[in-house]
Enzyme design. Structure first.
Site, PDB file in Angstrom:
ATOM      1  N   SER A 145       0.623  -1.500  -0.343  1.00 53.48           N
ATOM      2  CA  SER A 145       0.143  -0.065   0.014  1.00 53.48           C
ATOM      3  C   SER A 145       0.786   1.253  -0.311  1.00 53.48           C
ATOM      4  CB  SER A 145      -0.888  -0.204   0.929  1.00 53.48           C
ATOM      5  OG  SER A 145      -1.833   0.899   0.869  1.00 53.48           O
ATOM      6  N   ASP A 244      -9.971  -3.404  -5.431  1.00 60.34           N
ATOM      7  CA  ASP A 244      -9.039  -2.514  -4.164  1.00 60.34           C
ATOM      8  C   ASP A 244      -9.215  -1.671  -5.615  1.00 60.34           C
ATOM      9  OD1 ASP A 244      -7.608  -1.275  -3.086  1.00 60.34           O
ATOM     10  OD2 ASP A 244      -5.346  -2.720  -3.620  1.00 60.34           O
ATOM     11  N   HIS A 274      -8.250  -4.887  -0.687  1.00 60.81           N
ATOM     12  CA  HIS A 274      -6.576  -4.561   0.642  1.00 60.81           C
ATOM     13  C   HIS A 274      -6.789  -4.455   1.029  1.00 60.81           C
ATOM     14  CE1 HIS A 274      -4.356  -0.921  -0.078  1.00 60.81           C
ATOM     15  NE2 HIS A 274      -4.782  -1.047   1.337  1.00 60.81           N
TER      16      HIS A 274
END
Length: 303
Positions: A145, A244, A274
């Site tokens: 991320s 995501d 995610h």
């Protein structure tokens, strides 16, 4: 779907609640001794401050690769404690040394403070091969991320500053683009921007907290997909999640790297949200992720 929608909290303003989220992620967690690894904490000097790192070393005999890991959390939350289990699992399953970097967080330390911390730790590992008895070919940047964003940005900085050059990087659902609202060109921000835990609005809130000034949104070290020249970048593994909002921009970054000559493998994990990389090892999607990572690390032709 109803449960996911309820957990996505569309009306919460992360700009006001990030301190509470930090506290929740920093709650003490039980640490169980393991026969597979040892761990200890260390400090890396970075100008006028020190960057904490936590090092996980396999107990197996022989040389080990080093994975320099940058955690997620929107550049605003997360730390080496909240990612302790993730790094323990990573050390055990990859049989690599894992160096988890506790970079400074925004908004108290906006861009590029956290990036510079990640760069300085990586620089020390690359320039002093006596630290882990490794060569540059055995050092891999890894991030999930926001951490994937930082890993990509460290690779760009390393090329531009000419102090070292990573050979491999693993970017797990990385953030690479500066906007996720109406101005986003990516379908995943609309298809997955609500009701899947991480919302497009929350991503933009994190980015606004991370930015030090408006001009940062056009800086390729802030949003690597904006970089006009992606030459001399590492062999790259990009792993994305099907549901995501960041899915398409991560895959677009892989495509752009390929256009500039990098060797890139992109894998989309089906049915994943995610943040799945932080789930326990019993989840099939986590097992798939580590299988792909293992294949990438063992691919001698990738160097």
């Amino acid at each position: 779907m109803a449960a996911l929608k309820a957990l996505s909290y569309p009306d919460i303003d992360i700009k006001k609640s990030y301190k509470i989220e930090r506290q929740l992620k920093s709650l003490p967690k039980l640490k169980v001794p393991s026969p597979y690894y040892t761990s200890w904490d260390h400090q890396v000097f970075a100008g006028d401050h020190q960057v904490p790192v936590r090092i996980f070393t396999p107990r197996t005999v022989g040389r080990h690769r080093v994975l320099v890991f940058f955690h997620g959390g929107g550049w605003v939350t997360g730390n080496i404690d909240s990612y302790d289990r993730v790094c323990r699992d990573m050390c055990q399953l990859t049989n690599c040394i894992v160096v988890s970097v506790d970079y400074r967080l925004a908004p108290e330390y906006p861009f590029p403070a956290g990036l510079e911390d990640c760069y300085q730790v990586t620089r020390e590992i690359f320039l002093d091969d006596s630290l882990f008895d490794t060569s540059p070919d055995e050092i891999v940047l890894v991030g999930d991320s926001a951490g994937g964003n930082l890993a990509a940005a460290v690779s760009l900085l390393a090329r531009d500053r000419r102090e070292f050059l990573p050979r491999r990087q693993i970017l797990i659902y990385p953030a690479t683009y500066p906007t996720h609202g109406a101005g986003s060109p990516f379908a995943s921000t609309r298809e997955n921007g609500q009701d899947y835990l991480l919302t497009s609005k929350r991503v933009d809130d994190y980015l606004q907290l991370y930015a030090g000034r408006p001009g940062d949104f056009q800086n390729p070290y802030f949003a690597p997909l904006l970089c006009g020249d992606l030459s001399r970048q590492p062999d790259t593994l990009i792993i994305t999640a099907e549901y995501d909002p960041l899915r398409d921009e991560g895959e677009a970054y892989g495509q752009k790297l390929s256009q500039f000559g990098a060797r890139v493998r992109t894998e989309r994990i089906p049915d994943a949200l995610h943040g799945f990389f932080s789930l326990p090892l019993g989840f099939a999607m986590v097992k798939d992720c580590y299988r792909i990572i293992g294949e990438f690390l063992s691919d001698t032709g990738a160097l």
